[in-house]
Design a protein around this motif. Structure first.
Motif, PDB file in Angstrom:
ATOM      1  N   ALA A  41       0.843  -1.210   0.000  1.00  0.00           N
ATOM      2  CA  ALA A  41       0.000   0.000   0.000  1.00  0.00           C
ATOM      3  C   ALA A  41       0.873   1.253   0.000  1.00  0.00           C
ATOM      4  CB  ALA A  41      -0.923   0.003   1.210  1.00  0.00           C
ATOM      5  N   ILE A  42       0.634   2.140  -0.940  1.00  0.00           N
ATOM      6  CA  ILE A  42       1.408   3.381  -1.070  1.00  0.00           C
ATOM      7  C   ILE A  42       0.629   4.527  -0.438  1.00  0.00           C
ATOM      8  CG2 ILE A  42       2.465   5.003  -2.687  1.00  0.00           C
ATOM      9  CD1 ILE A  42       2.735   2.679  -4.654  1.00  0.00           C
ATOM     10  N   GLY A  43       1.278   5.253   0.446  1.00  0.00           N
ATOM     11  CA  GLY A  43       0.630   6.350   1.148  1.00  0.00           C
ATOM     12  C   GLY A  43       0.430   7.573   0.271  1.00  0.00           C
ATOM     13  N   THR A  44      -0.619   8.315   0.585  1.00  0.00           N
ATOM     14  CA  THR A  44      -0.884   9.596  -0.062  1.00  0.00           C
ATOM     15  C   THR A  44      -0.277  10.697   0.799  1.00  0.00           C
ATOM     16  OG1 THR A  44      -2.947   8.785  -1.029  1.00  0.00           O
ATOM     17  CG2 THR A  44      -2.663  11.173  -0.877  1.00  0.00           C
ATOM     18  N   ILE A  45       0.652  11.446   0.217  1.00  0.00           N
ATOM     19  CA  ILE A  45       1.405  12.458   0.967  1.00  0.00           C
ATOM     20  C   ILE A  45       0.893  13.846   0.614  1.00  0.00           C
ATOM     21  CG2 ILE A  45       3.683  13.412   1.465  1.00  0.00           C
ATOM     22  CD1 ILE A  45       4.886  10.745   0.567  1.00  0.00           C
ATOM     23  N   ASP A  46       0.506  14.595   1.636  1.00  0.00           N
ATOM     24  CA  ASP A  46       0.147  16.005   1.467  1.00  0.00           C
ATOM     25  C   ASP A  46       1.291  16.827   2.061  1.00  0.00           C
ATOM     26  OD1 ASP A  46      -0.855  18.634   1.724  1.00  0.00           O
ATOM     27  OD2 ASP A  46      -2.917  17.908   1.804  1.00  0.00           O
ATOM     28  N   GLN A  47       2.195  17.296   1.183  1.00  0.00           N
ATOM     29  CA  GLN A  47       3.379  18.006   1.658  1.00  0.00           C
ATOM     30  C   GLN A  47       3.011  19.319   2.335  1.00  0.00           C
ATOM     31  OE1 GLN A  47       6.062  16.485   1.765  1.00  0.00           O
ATOM     32  NE2 GLN A  47       6.363  15.149  -0.002  1.00  0.00           N
ATOM     33  N   GLN A  48       1.957  19.959   1.858  1.00  0.00           N
ATOM     34  CA  GLN A  48       1.584  21.250   2.428  1.00  0.00           C
ATOM     35  C   GLN A  48       1.046  21.102   3.844  1.00  0.00           C
ATOM     36  OE1 GLN A  48      -0.957  23.549  -0.093  1.00  0.00           O
ATOM     37  NE2 GLN A  48      -0.896  25.348   1.208  1.00  0.00           N
ATOM     38  N   LYS A  49       0.213  20.086   4.068  1.00  0.00           N
ATOM     39  CA  LYS A  49      -0.369  19.888   5.395  1.00  0.00           C
ATOM     40  C   LYS A  49       0.523  19.051   6.305  1.00  0.00           C
ATOM     41  CE  LYS A  49      -5.194  20.204   3.888  1.00  0.00           C
ATOM     42  NZ  LYS A  49      -6.495  19.481   3.805  1.00  0.00           N
ATOM     43  N   GLY A  50       1.532  18.405   5.738  1.00  0.00           N
ATOM     44  CA  GLY A  50       2.392  17.548   6.545  1.00  0.00           C
ATOM     45  C   GLY A  50       1.661  16.309   7.026  1.00  0.00           C
ATOM     46  N   SER A  51       0.867  15.705   6.136  1.00  0.00           N
ATOM     47  CA  SER A  51       0.106  14.520   6.512  1.00  0.00           C
ATOM     48  C   SER A  51       0.319  13.410   5.491  1.00  0.00           C
ATOM     49  CB  SER A  51      -1.386  14.846   6.615  1.00  0.00           C
ATOM     50  OG  SER A  51      -1.902  15.214   5.351  1.00  0.00           O
ATOM     51  N   ILE A  52       0.214  12.173   5.966  1.00  0.00           N
ATOM     52  CA  ILE A  52       0.321  10.992   5.109  1.00  0.00           C
ATOM     53  C   ILE A  52      -0.805  10.043   5.500  1.00  0.00           C
ATOM     54  CG2 ILE A  52       1.740   9.022   4.420  1.00  0.00           C
ATOM     55  CD1 ILE A  52       4.204  10.661   5.184  1.00  0.00           C
ATOM     56  N   SER A  53      -1.565   9.572   4.519  1.00  0.00           N
ATOM     57  CA  SER A  53      -2.622   8.598   4.785  1.00  0.00           C
ATOM     58  C   SER A  53      -2.382   7.354   3.939  1.00  0.00           C
ATOM     59  CB  SER A  53      -3.996   9.193   4.494  1.00  0.00           C
ATOM     60  OG  SER A  53      -4.093   9.614   3.142  1.00  0.00           O
ATOM     61  N   VAL A  54      -2.576   6.195   4.570  1.00  0.00           N
ATOM     62  CA  VAL A  54      -2.346   4.913   3.908  1.00  0.00           C
ATOM     63  C   VAL A  54      -3.570   4.034   4.110  1.00  0.00           C
ATOM     64  CG1 VAL A  54      -0.775   2.978   3.604  1.00  0.00           C
ATOM     65  CG2 VAL A  54       0.089   5.138   4.539  1.00  0.00           C
ATOM     66  N   LEU A  55      -4.075   3.446   3.024  1.00  0.00           N
ATOM     67  CA  LEU A  55      -5.158   2.476   3.106  1.00  0.00           C
ATOM     68  C   LEU A  55      -4.593   1.082   2.888  1.00  0.00           C
ATOM     69  CD1 LEU A  55      -8.050   4.216   1.115  1.00  0.00           C
ATOM     70  CD2 LEU A  55      -7.934   3.818   3.573  1.00  0.00           C
ATOM     71  N   VAL A  56      -4.821   0.192   3.870  1.00  0.00           N
ATOM     72  CA  VAL A  56      -4.317  -1.173   3.784  1.00  0.00           C
ATOM     73  C   VAL A  56      -5.505  -2.128   3.696  1.00  0.00           C
ATOM     74  CG1 VAL A  56      -2.196  -0.645   5.024  1.00  0.00           C
ATOM     75  CG2 VAL A  56      -4.218  -1.360   6.308  1.00  0.00           C
ATOM     76  N   PRO A  57      -5.302  -3.356   3.214  1.00  0.00           N
ATOM     77  CA  PRO A  57      -6.416  -4.298   3.067  1.00  0.00           C
ATOM     78  C   PRO A  57      -7.144  -4.563   4.379  1.00  0.00           C
ATOM     79  CG  PRO A  57      -4.497  -5.079   1.876  1.00  0.00           C
ATOM     80  CD  PRO A  57      -4.042  -3.900   2.681  1.00  0.00           C
ATOM     81  N   ALA A  58      -8.447  -4.804   4.295  1.00  0.00           N
ATOM     82  CA  ALA A  58      -9.242  -5.133   5.479  1.00  0.00           C
ATOM     83  C   ALA A  58      -8.662  -6.365   6.170  1.00  0.00           C
ATOM     84  CB  ALA A  58     -10.692  -5.387   5.075  1.00  0.00           C
ATOM     85  N   GLY A  59      -8.651  -6.327   7.488  1.00  0.00           N
ATOM     86  CA  GLY A  59      -8.102  -7.438   8.260  1.00  0.00           C
ATOM     87  C   GLY A  59      -6.641  -7.284   8.603  1.00  0.00           C
ATOM     88  N   THR A  60      -5.972  -6.258   8.091  1.00  0.00           N
ATOM     89  CA  THR A  60      -4.559  -6.026   8.415  1.00  0.00           C
ATOM     90  C   THR A  60      -4.416  -5.699   9.902  1.00  0.00           C
ATOM     91  OG1 THR A  60      -4.098  -5.189   6.192  1.00  0.00           O
ATOM     92  CG2 THR A  60      -2.530  -4.604   7.920  1.00  0.00           C
ATOM     93  N   ASP A  61      -3.452  -6.312  10.548  1.00  0.00           N
ATOM     94  CA  ASP A  61      -3.145  -6.003  11.943  1.00  0.00           C
ATOM     95  C   ASP A  61      -2.386  -4.681  11.990  1.00  0.00           C
ATOM     96  OD1 ASP A  61      -2.450  -5.861  14.587  1.00  0.00           O
ATOM     97  OD2 ASP A  61      -1.220  -7.678  14.610  1.00  0.00           O
ATOM     98  N   LEU A  62      -3.027  -3.650  12.514  1.00  0.00           N
ATOM     99  CA  LEU A  62      -2.421  -2.312  12.526  1.00  0.00           C
ATOM    100  C   LEU A  62      -1.469  -2.096  13.697  1.00  0.00           C
ATOM    101  CD1 LEU A  62      -5.543  -0.086  11.652  1.00  0.00           C
ATOM    102  CD2 LEU A  62      -3.912  -1.190  10.102  1.00  0.00           C
TER     103      LEU A  62
END
Length: 370
Positions: free
Chosen positions: A47-68
């Motif tokens: 899973a490749i994260g979505t990077i918002d350089q301006q806000k300084g945030s990264i969001s990643v969506l992983v498959p359902a059931g993944t142990d976080l």
């Protein structure tokens, strides 16, 4: 003679300045204010994260059931940069949706901070209604219960369903559904399926436990009472035992000047609205280093209609999370809007003395009448 002395003095001064300047250049280094401190890529598995350089945030969506709870992101950085936590080091992202994990990139004299959220790919039914009745949704177990009036014909019902945008649902909306027996609803989203079981029950809906604070998903702000502030969410210092959740509320209580009413308050913008005719008890988890009374003060809006509820944090389990139950006075009719938590209700540590210490509370709930 005067001119000769002046020239000698001037020469010595210039020599000193030259030596000092050379010394500074040898010891110091010029500031690098052009270093690149932007994360290039952030991956969790495939899973490749979505990077918002301006806000300084990264969001990643992983498959359902993944142990976080133990994910090891792979982070690509600019040349010469380093990141903390380091690339490949496992982190707990279980509650990153409400409390993101912080990453900081360093390069030269600069740094950059990112707040990282990792979530499972998830589609949810967020509302299920029949007429003016709303279903009770258990997201963890994917169960929905809906209470309908006695005499309702369950064979031909038309539910109204709200669910994650972009997902498809079966059975489709607008048709009749027979709820004489449980019906399965299936959501399809991003190549994955999520199934709920809907059960209809004839009769009045019982009151449900009302979570007021849990440190993770329900986190209203506690105002500090007699303290500089309440830390929340704060890392749970003892996740083994009665309270395994990662976050709680906490503050430092002073042994010398700490009055009994010192603690945290939910009021003003964070007030509640609890009817004592329906809810006659509160429960709360408490952790501290000494035995003693814990107090909940309940009030109506405007600090009216006050009652003081007490329960004992027992000596036998000091240093462990204890669940305490507080009874609302039977004659109370005024709604409860303010809740004040005092983890050690003994003014200045008397008669139960204690050292200056950090105290903790969690899982504050209103319990319905049985």
């Amino acid at each position: 003679m005067r001119t000769l002395k002046y020239n000698i003095g001037l020469g010595l001064m210039l020599l000193f300045i030259g030596l000092f300047s050379a010394c500074k250049q040898d010891v110091g280094s010029p500031l690098d204010l052009n270093a690149d401190v932007d994360i290039v890529s952030f991956k969790v598995g495939t899973a490749i994260g979505t990077i918002d350089q301006q806000k300084g945030s990264i969001s990643v969506l992983v498959p359902a059931g993944t142990d976080l709870s133990a994910l090891a992101p792979v982070i690509a950085l600019p040349s010469e940069a380093r990141v903390s936590p380091t690339s490949g080091l496992a982190q707990n992202f279980s509650f990153s949706s409400t409390t993101p994990v912080t990453y900081r990139v360093y390069n030269g004299n600069l740094y950059n901070t990112y707040q990282v959220t990792v979530k499972e790919i998830k589609a949810e039914i967020t509302a299920f209604r029949i007429g003016d009745r709303s279903g009770l949704i258990d997201q963890q177990n994917k169960q929905i219960k809906i209470y309908l009036p006695l005499g309702t014909d369950l064979k031909s019902l038309t539910p109204s369903v709200e669910f994650t945008s972009g997902a498809s649902i079966a059975p489709g909306l607008g048709g009749f559904v027979n709820l004489n027996s449980p019906v399965k609803y299936t959501l399809t989203y991003m190549g994955q399926t999520f199934q709920y079981t809907v059960t209809a029950i004839l009769g009045e809906e019982p009151k449900q436990v009302q979570t007021i604070y849990n440190g993770e998903t329900v986190v209203p702000h506690f105002d500090g009472l007699g303290v500089s502030g309440v830390d929340s969410p704060y890392a749970n210092p003892k996740t083994k035992g009665a309270n395994t959740t990662p976050f709680c509320a906490s503050f430092i209580r002073d042994a010398e000047t700490g009055a009994g009413w010192h603690g945290g308050a939910l009021w003003n913008a964070n007030k509640v609205n609890i009817n004592p005719a329906a809810y006659n008890r509160f429960s709360i988890m408490v952790l501290k280093d000494v035995e003693g009374d814990v107090q909940l003060e309940i009030q109506s809006d405007g600090e009216q209609n006050k009652d003081w509820l007490r329960a004992r944090y027992v000596k036998a389990h000091v240093g462990e999370w204890q669940e305490l139950i507080f009874e609302v006075p039977a004659g109370r009719t005024a709604n409860i809007n303010n809740i004040l938590v005092m983890p050690h209700e003994h003014p200045n540590g008397q008669p139960v003395a204690f050292p200056t210490q950090r105290m903790y509370w969690d899982e504050l709930k209103a319990l319905p009448k049985e």
